[in-house]
Design a protein around this motif. Structure first.
Motif, PDB file in Angstrom:
ATOM      1  N   ALA A  54       0.830  -1.206   0.000  1.00  0.00           N
ATOM      2  CA  ALA A  54       0.000   0.000   0.000  1.00  0.00           C
ATOM      3  C   ALA A  54       0.865   1.256   0.000  1.00  0.00           C
ATOM      4  CB  ALA A  54      -0.937   0.005   1.202  1.00  0.00           C
ATOM      5  N   LEU A  55       1.950   1.230   0.754  1.00  0.00           N
ATOM      6  CA  LEU A  55       2.844   2.389   0.798  1.00  0.00           C
ATOM      7  C   LEU A  55       3.473   2.653  -0.567  1.00  0.00           C
ATOM      8  CD1 LEU A  55       4.673   1.870   4.222  1.00  0.00           C
ATOM      9  CD2 LEU A  55       2.471   2.962   3.756  1.00  0.00           C
ATOM     10  N   GLN A  56       3.769   1.570  -1.285  1.00  0.00           N
ATOM     11  CA  GLN A  56       4.336   1.721  -2.622  1.00  0.00           C
ATOM     12  C   GLN A  56       3.279   2.151  -3.636  1.00  0.00           C
ATOM     13  OE1 GLN A  56       6.003  -2.173  -3.260  1.00  0.00           O
ATOM     14  NE2 GLN A  56       7.610  -1.899  -1.717  1.00  0.00           N
ATOM     15  N   ARG A  57       2.066   1.633  -3.460  1.00  0.00           N
ATOM     16  CA  ARG A  57       1.000   1.913  -4.431  1.00  0.00           C
ATOM     17  C   ARG A  57       0.446   3.323  -4.252  1.00  0.00           C
ATOM     18  NH1 ARG A  57      -2.457   2.816  -7.503  1.00  0.00           N
ATOM     19  NH2 ARG A  57      -3.878   1.421  -8.621  1.00  0.00           N
ATOM     20  N   PHE A  58       0.482   3.850  -3.032  1.00  0.00           N
ATOM     21  CA  PHE A  58      -0.097   5.158  -2.732  1.00  0.00           C
ATOM     22  C   PHE A  58       0.976   6.041  -2.089  1.00  0.00           C
ATOM     23  CE2 PHE A  58      -3.561   2.087  -2.646  1.00  0.00           C
ATOM     24  CZ  PHE A  58      -4.469   2.682  -3.510  1.00  0.00           C
ATOM     25  N   PRO A  62       3.819   7.370   2.364  1.00  0.00           N
ATOM     26  CA  PRO A  62       5.193   7.677   2.785  1.00  0.00           C
ATOM     27  C   PRO A  62       5.471   9.169   2.848  1.00  0.00           C
ATOM     28  CG  PRO A  62       5.167   6.665   0.591  1.00  0.00           C
ATOM     29  CD  PRO A  62       3.796   6.501   1.161  1.00  0.00           C
ATOM     30  N   ALA A  63       4.792   9.945   2.006  1.00  0.00           N
ATOM     31  CA  ALA A  63       4.993  11.402   2.058  1.00  0.00           C
ATOM     32  C   ALA A  63       4.503  11.966   3.386  1.00  0.00           C
ATOM     33  CB  ALA A  63       4.265  12.072   0.896  1.00  0.00           C
ATOM     34  N   SER A  64       3.338  11.490   3.859  1.00  0.00           N
ATOM     35  CA  SER A  64       2.812  11.955   5.147  1.00  0.00           C
ATOM     36  C   SER A  64       3.736  11.559   6.284  1.00  0.00           C
ATOM     37  CB  SER A  64       1.412  11.385   5.380  1.00  0.00           C
ATOM     38  OG  SER A  64       0.493  11.885   4.437  1.00  0.00           O
ATOM     39  N   MET A  65       4.244  10.328   6.229  1.00  0.00           N
ATOM     40  CA  MET A  65       5.148   9.867   7.279  1.00  0.00           C
ATOM     41  C   MET A  65       6.449  10.653   7.270  1.00  0.00           C
ATOM     42  SD  MET A  65       4.713   5.742   7.613  1.00  0.00           S
ATOM     43  CE  MET A  65       5.095   5.372   5.899  1.00  0.00           C
ATOM     44  N   LEU A 108      -2.825   1.947   8.234  1.00  0.00           N
ATOM     45  CA  LEU A 108      -3.161   2.735   7.052  1.00  0.00           C
ATOM     46  C   LEU A 108      -4.232   3.772   7.365  1.00  0.00           C
ATOM     47  CD1 LEU A 108      -3.222  -0.102   4.360  1.00  0.00           C
ATOM     48  CD2 LEU A 108      -1.369   1.509   4.851  1.00  0.00           C
ATOM     49  N   HIS A 109      -5.203   3.389   8.178  1.00  0.00           N
ATOM     50  CA  HIS A 109      -6.262   4.319   8.566  1.00  0.00           C
ATOM     51  C   HIS A 109      -5.697   5.511   9.331  1.00  0.00           C
ATOM     52  CE1 HIS A 109     -10.457   5.281   9.863  1.00  0.00           C
ATOM     53  NE2 HIS A 109      -9.821   5.776  10.905  1.00  0.00           N
ATOM     54  N   GLU A 110      -4.812   5.241  10.269  1.00  0.00           N
ATOM     55  CA  GLU A 110      -4.242   6.338  11.057  1.00  0.00           C
ATOM     56  C   GLU A 110      -3.306   7.201  10.211  1.00  0.00           C
ATOM     57  OE1 GLU A 110      -5.774   6.884  13.615  1.00  0.00           O
ATOM     58  OE2 GLU A 110      -6.652   4.922  13.956  1.00  0.00           O
ATOM     59  N   LEU A 111      -2.705   6.619   9.184  1.00  0.00           N
ATOM     60  CA  LEU A 111      -1.908   7.433   8.270  1.00  0.00           C
ATOM     61  C   LEU A 111      -2.788   8.434   7.521  1.00  0.00           C
ATOM     62  CD1 LEU A 111       0.715   4.971   6.703  1.00  0.00           C
ATOM     63  CD2 LEU A 111       1.089   6.721   8.457  1.00  0.00           C
ATOM     64  N   ARG A 112      -4.021   8.042   7.225  1.00  0.00           N
ATOM     65  CA  ARG A 112      -4.938   9.001   6.603  1.00  0.00           C
ATOM     66  C   ARG A 112      -5.227  10.144   7.571  1.00  0.00           C
ATOM     67  NH1 ARG A 112      -6.588  11.086   1.730  1.00  0.00           N
ATOM     68  NH2 ARG A 112      -8.719  11.875   1.869  1.00  0.00           N
ATOM     69  N   HIS A 113      -5.443   9.819   8.841  1.00  0.00           N
ATOM     70  CA  HIS A 113      -5.640  10.887   9.827  1.00  0.00           C
ATOM     71  C   HIS A 113      -4.386  11.757   9.928  1.00  0.00           C
ATOM     72  CE1 HIS A 113      -9.585   9.813  11.127  1.00  0.00           C
ATOM     73  NE2 HIS A 113      -9.239   8.672  11.707  1.00  0.00           N
ATOM     74  N   LEU A 114      -3.220  11.146   9.839  1.00  0.00           N
ATOM     75  CA  LEU A 114      -1.972  11.911   9.876  1.00  0.00           C
ATOM     76  C   LEU A 114      -1.928  12.912   8.725  1.00  0.00           C
ATOM     77  CD1 LEU A 114       0.751  11.830  11.579  1.00  0.00           C
ATOM     78  CD2 LEU A 114       1.684  10.547   9.649  1.00  0.00           C
ATOM     79  N   GLN A 115      -2.362  12.462   7.549  1.00  0.00           N
ATOM     80  CA  GLN A 115      -2.412  13.369   6.412  1.00  0.00           C
ATOM     81  C   GLN A 115      -3.424  14.485   6.645  1.00  0.00           C
ATOM     82  OE1 GLN A 115      -4.265  12.007   2.796  1.00  0.00           O
ATOM     83  NE2 GLN A 115      -2.867  13.199   1.516  1.00  0.00           N
ATOM     84  N   GLN A 116      -4.598  14.137   7.189  1.00  0.00           N
ATOM     85  CA  GLN A 116      -5.612  15.154   7.459  1.00  0.00           C
ATOM     86  C   GLN A 116      -5.060  16.245   8.374  1.00  0.00           C
ATOM     87  OE1 GLN A 116      -8.607  12.698   9.223  1.00  0.00           O
ATOM     88  NE2 GLN A 116      -9.647  12.223   7.303  1.00  0.00           N
ATOM     89  N   SER A 240     -15.477  19.696   0.611  1.00  0.00           N
ATOM     90  CA  SER A 240     -14.881  19.615  -0.726  1.00  0.00           C
ATOM     91  C   SER A 240     -13.361  19.639  -0.655  1.00  0.00           C
ATOM     92  CB  SER A 240     -15.390  20.763  -1.607  1.00  0.00           C
ATOM     93  OG  SER A 240     -15.048  22.032  -1.048  1.00  0.00           O
ATOM     94  N   SER A 241     -12.812  20.317   0.346  1.00  0.00           N
ATOM     95  CA  SER A 241     -11.351  20.331   0.512  1.00  0.00           C
ATOM     96  C   SER A 241     -10.845  19.041   1.133  1.00  0.00           C
ATOM     97  CB  SER A 241     -10.938  21.515   1.391  1.00  0.00           C
ATOM     98  OG  SER A 241     -11.328  22.744   0.824  1.00  0.00           O
ATOM     99  N   LEU A 242     -11.636  18.465   2.040  1.00  0.00           N
ATOM    100  CA  LEU A 242     -11.230  17.257   2.747  1.00  0.00           C
ATOM    101  C   LEU A 242     -11.246  16.032   1.847  1.00  0.00           C
ATOM    102  CD1 LEU A 242     -10.716  15.660   5.458  1.00  0.00           C
ATOM    103  CD2 LEU A 242     -13.219  15.515   5.639  1.00  0.00           C
ATOM    104  N   CYS A 243     -12.274  15.901   1.028  1.00  0.00           N
ATOM    105  CA  CYS A 243     -12.563  14.635   0.343  1.00  0.00           C
ATOM    106  C   CYS A 243     -11.799  14.524  -0.970  1.00  0.00           C
ATOM    107  CB  CYS A 243     -14.059  14.495   0.127  1.00  0.00           C
ATOM    108  SG  CYS A 243     -14.964  14.343   1.692  1.00  0.00           S
ATOM    109  N   ARG A 244     -10.567  14.091  -0.841  1.00  0.00           N
ATOM    110  CA  ARG A 244      -9.715  13.845  -2.000  1.00  0.00           C
ATOM    111  C   ARG A 244      -9.102  12.464  -1.864  1.00  0.00           C
ATOM    112  NH1 ARG A 244      -8.139  19.548  -1.443  1.00  0.00           N
ATOM    113  NH2 ARG A 244      -9.035  20.666  -3.231  1.00  0.00           N
ATOM    114  N   LEU A 245      -9.123  11.719  -2.946  1.00  0.00           N
ATOM    115  CA  LEU A 245      -8.540  10.383  -2.961  1.00  0.00           C
ATOM    116  C   LEU A 245      -7.018  10.489  -2.961  1.00  0.00           C
ATOM    117  CD1 LEU A 245     -10.943   8.660  -5.513  1.00  0.00           C
ATOM    118  CD2 LEU A 245     -11.075   8.707  -3.011  1.00  0.00           C
ATOM    119  N   PRO A 246      -6.342   9.385  -2.696  1.00  0.00           N
ATOM    120  CA  PRO A 246      -4.869   9.436  -2.621  1.00  0.00           C
ATOM    121  C   PRO A 246      -4.186   9.969  -3.881  1.00  0.00           C
ATOM    122  CG  PRO A 246      -5.663   7.417  -1.628  1.00  0.00           C
ATOM    123  CD  PRO A 246      -6.862   8.076  -2.243  1.00  0.00           C
ATOM    124  N   ASP A 247      -4.830   9.828  -5.055  1.00  0.00           N
ATOM    125  CA  ASP A 247      -4.213  10.353  -6.280  1.00  0.00           C
ATOM    126  C   ASP A 247      -4.544  11.813  -6.522  1.00  0.00           C
ATOM    127  OD1 ASP A 247      -6.855  10.297  -7.043  1.00  0.00           O
ATOM    128  OD2 ASP A 247      -6.573   8.943  -8.754  1.00  0.00           O
TER     129      ASP A 247
END
Length: 262
Positions: A54-58, A62-65, A108-116, A240-247
């Motif tokens: 997942a880290l390689q695919r998205f 790794p950028a957030s980390m 992975l879920h908490e990494l999304r929160h980290l990005q948020q 609208s600002s929050l809801c963006r997919l990993p790409d």
């Protein structure tokens, strides 16, 4: 009006304990690994290795980390949740009692929160209590929607562990079910992610539990700051600002019209 201010940061959890946003103290039962997670003990290495596809695919993971440089901790003591992001301590803490696939999904879920958090999506102290809870709902719904998308993508690449872990969680399995049903109806991944976001609100248990927890945290912060109640609304662009997919693709996240407690 910015959606961020100098409020006390707090952790965000996937699995609800009695008070899901409670900042838990560092316990002797925790094993913590500093970023970049070199020389990980076997249990933690297994989680990281399982998360590696997942880290390689998205790349946003790794950028957030790399930006936040959080610690990764496994906790041997029961703490009423599967895991949480301790924003103040900059730690991702996961229960050691889970299976490796479950731990990987929580990671992975908490990494999304980290990005948020890194992008400033932290409810401002000037919001009303109801609007604060509304923001918390949206943050959690988005994290679940994106985690579900990532698990689905891995499933299509013959890596079913994350998807299986999600569908095995009885109180959350309706979310991947909604994603799958949207795909079966012909939706693309953007539409299926929107369906997963909306489905988060479909559980009376989730809405009740998160509302109580968010309001408890809100009142604690007001009390600590000796602040008078404020009644501002979330800015119109919050969702609208929050809801963006990993790409980077926007997905149409929509709240139910009635967000009152069940």
């Amino acid at each position: 009006m910015s959606i961020v201010d100098a409020m006390r940061p707090r952790p965000v959890l996937l699995s609800l304990p009695a008070i899901p946003f409670l900042a838990l103290p560092l316990a002797a039962a925790e094993t913590c690994l500093p970023y970049p997670f070199d020389a990980a003990p076997p249990a933690m290495r297994e989680v990281l290795d399982m998360a590696a596809p997942a880290l390689q695919r998205f790349p946003y993971y790794p950028a957030s980390m790399a930006s936040a440089r959080p610690e990764f901790c496994l906790d041997d003591e029961p703490f009423g949740a599967r895991g949480y992001l301790d924003v103040d301590g900059n730690r991702i803490v996961i229960s050691a009692g889970l299976t490796r696939p479950e731990q990987m999904v929580i990671f992975l879920h908490e990494l999304r929160h980290l990005q948020q958090i890194g992008e400033g999506f932290c409810p401002a102290a000037t919001l009303s209590m109801a609007e604060n809870a509304r923001a918390v709902f949206a943050l959690e719904a988005d994290a679940m929607a994106v985690t579900t998308l990532v698990a689905w993508t891995l499933l299509q690449e013959d890596q079913p562990e994350a998807w299986q872990a999600l569908t095995d969680w009885g109180l959350y399995r309706d979310i991947p079910d909604a994603f799958q049903q949207a795909i079966d109806r012909g939706a693309d991944e953007t539409g299926a992610s929107a369906a997963a976001f909306y489905q988060w609100y479909g559980s009376d248990w989730r809405r009740e539990s998160y509302y109580i927890a968010a309001c408890s945290d809100y009142l604690d912060r007001q009390d600590e700051a000796h602040a008078l109640p404020q009644y501002q609304l979330l800015p119109p662009e919050f969702l609208s600002s929050l809801c963006r997919l990993p790409d980077g693709t926007d997905y149409p996240c929509t709240e139910p019209q009635d967000l009152s407690r069940p």
